[in-house]
Design a protein around this motif. Structure first.
Motif, PDB file in Angstrom:
ATOM      1  N   THR A 141       4.562  -3.370   6.668  1.00 27.77           N
ATOM      2  CA  THR A 141       5.314  -2.127   6.542  1.00 27.77           C
ATOM      3  C   THR A 141       4.342  -0.977   6.286  1.00 27.77           C
ATOM      4  O   THR A 141       3.138  -1.181   6.121  1.00 27.77           O
ATOM      5  CB  THR A 141       6.306  -2.221   5.366  1.00 27.77           C
ATOM      6  OG1 THR A 141       5.566  -2.440   4.161  1.00 27.77           O
ATOM      7  CG2 THR A 141       7.299  -3.351   5.568  1.00 27.77           C
ATOM      8  N   LYS A 142       4.877   0.213   6.233  1.00 25.16           N
ATOM      9  CA  LYS A 142       4.052   1.385   5.967  1.00 25.16           C
ATOM     10  C   LYS A 142       3.407   1.272   4.580  1.00 25.16           C
ATOM     11  O   LYS A 142       2.241   1.627   4.394  1.00 25.16           O
ATOM     12  CB  LYS A 142       4.907   2.644   6.056  1.00 25.16           C
ATOM     13  CG  LYS A 142       4.141   3.910   5.875  1.00 25.16           C
ATOM     14  CD  LYS A 142       5.021   5.135   6.014  1.00 25.16           C
ATOM     15  CE  LYS A 142       4.227   6.401   5.813  1.00 25.16           C
ATOM     16  NZ  LYS A 142       5.074   7.589   5.917  1.00 25.16           N
ATOM     17  N   ASN A 143       4.142   0.744   3.622  1.00 23.15           N
ATOM     18  CA  ASN A 143       3.622   0.563   2.269  1.00 23.15           C
ATOM     19  C   ASN A 143       2.417  -0.383   2.279  1.00 23.15           C
ATOM     20  O   ASN A 143       1.440  -0.174   1.555  1.00 23.15           O
ATOM     21  CB  ASN A 143       4.727   0.035   1.355  1.00 23.15           C
ATOM     22  CG  ASN A 143       4.319   0.015  -0.093  1.00 23.15           C
ATOM     23  OD1 ASN A 143       3.491   0.805  -0.526  1.00 23.15           O
ATOM     24  ND2 ASN A 143       4.909  -0.891  -0.844  1.00 23.15           N
ATOM     25  N   HIS A 144       2.473  -1.406   3.096  1.00 23.50           N
ATOM     26  CA  HIS A 144       1.371  -2.356   3.206  1.00 23.50           C
ATOM     27  C   HIS A 144       0.103  -1.651   3.691  1.00 23.50           C
ATOM     28  O   HIS A 144      -0.986  -1.868   3.163  1.00 23.50           O
ATOM     29  CB  HIS A 144       1.766  -3.478   4.175  1.00 23.50           C
ATOM     30  CG  HIS A 144       0.666  -4.421   4.497  1.00 23.50           C
ATOM     31  ND1 HIS A 144       0.281  -5.419   3.650  1.00 23.50           N
ATOM     32  CD2 HIS A 144      -0.154  -4.500   5.564  1.00 23.50           C
ATOM     33  CE1 HIS A 144      -0.725  -6.086   4.194  1.00 23.50           C
ATOM     34  NE2 HIS A 144      -1.003  -5.547   5.349  1.00 23.50           N
ATOM     35  N   TYR A 145       0.253  -0.809   4.713  1.00 25.37           N
ATOM     36  CA  TYR A 145      -0.905  -0.104   5.248  1.00 25.37           C
ATOM     37  C   TYR A 145      -1.445   0.927   4.264  1.00 25.37           C
ATOM     38  O   TYR A 145      -2.652   1.144   4.183  1.00 25.37           O
ATOM     39  CB  TYR A 145      -0.556   0.558   6.574  1.00 25.37           C
ATOM     40  CG  TYR A 145      -0.359  -0.450   7.688  1.00 25.37           C
ATOM     41  CD1 TYR A 145      -1.398  -1.280   8.079  1.00 25.37           C
ATOM     42  CD2 TYR A 145       0.856  -0.575   8.333  1.00 25.37           C
ATOM     43  CE1 TYR A 145      -1.240  -2.215   9.084  1.00 25.37           C
ATOM     44  CE2 TYR A 145       1.028  -1.505   9.349  1.00 25.37           C
ATOM     45  CZ  TYR A 145      -0.018  -2.316   9.718  1.00 25.37           C
ATOM     46  OH  TYR A 145       0.145  -3.236  10.704  1.00 25.37           O
ATOM     47  N   VAL A 146      -0.570   1.571   3.504  1.00 26.17           N
ATOM     48  CA  VAL A 146      -1.010   2.542   2.501  1.00 26.17           C
ATOM     49  C   VAL A 146      -1.813   1.831   1.412  1.00 26.17           C
ATOM     50  O   VAL A 146      -2.885   2.307   1.007  1.00 26.17           O
ATOM     51  CB  VAL A 146       0.199   3.292   1.908  1.00 26.17           C
ATOM     52  CG1 VAL A 146      -0.198   4.091   0.677  1.00 26.17           C
ATOM     53  CG2 VAL A 146       0.818   4.212   2.950  1.00 26.17           C
ATOM     54  N   CYS A 147      -1.323   0.697   0.950  1.00 20.28           N
ATOM     55  CA  CYS A 147      -2.046  -0.064  -0.089  1.00 20.28           C
ATOM     56  C   CYS A 147      -3.396  -0.539   0.423  1.00 20.28           C
ATOM     57  O   CYS A 147      -4.394  -0.497  -0.295  1.00 20.28           O
ATOM     58  CB  CYS A 147      -1.210  -1.249  -0.551  1.00 20.28           C
ATOM     59  SG  CYS A 147       0.208  -0.766  -1.538  1.00 20.28           S
ATOM     60  N   ARG A 148      -3.440  -0.984   1.661  1.00 18.59           N
ATOM     61  CA  ARG A 148      -4.706  -1.444   2.227  1.00 18.59           C
ATOM     62  C   ARG A 148      -5.695  -0.284   2.342  1.00 18.59           C
ATOM     63  O   ARG A 148      -6.884  -0.424   2.044  1.00 18.59           O
ATOM     64  CB  ARG A 148      -4.472  -2.068   3.603  1.00 18.59           C
ATOM     65  CG  ARG A 148      -5.743  -2.617   4.206  1.00 18.59           C
ATOM     66  CD  ARG A 148      -5.492  -3.221   5.550  1.00 18.59           C
ATOM     67  NE  ARG A 148      -4.831  -4.505   5.403  1.00 18.59           N
ATOM     68  CZ  ARG A 148      -4.506  -5.276   6.417  1.00 18.59           C
ATOM     69  NH1 ARG A 148      -4.731  -4.880   7.651  1.00 18.59           N
ATOM     70  NH2 ARG A 148      -3.934  -6.437   6.207  1.00 18.59           N
TER      71      ARG A 148
END
Length: 59
Positions: free
Chosen positions: A27-34
């Protein structure tokens, strides 16, 4: 997400053989955290570089 709930475009690239019952898509949250994790590594790398070069000068 069930395999049958995937869009037809995604089903072309993902085969159902060997997949678990549930699929976890990024998800977008996953990419932001990465991205934040990678940005957090930059100060660590500079600190390690300074520590290594300082130890080599002390000899």
């Amino acid at each position: 997400m069930q395999y049958s709930q995937l869009p037809k475009q995604a089903q072309r690239f993902i085969r159902p053989e060997g997949l678990p019952e549930q699929l976890r898509l990024a998800t977008k949250n996953h990419y932001v955290c990465r991205g934040l994790a990678i940005l957090g590594l930059l100060p660590l790398q500079s600190s390690l570089l300074m520590a290594v070069t300082r130890n080599s000068v002390d000899f």
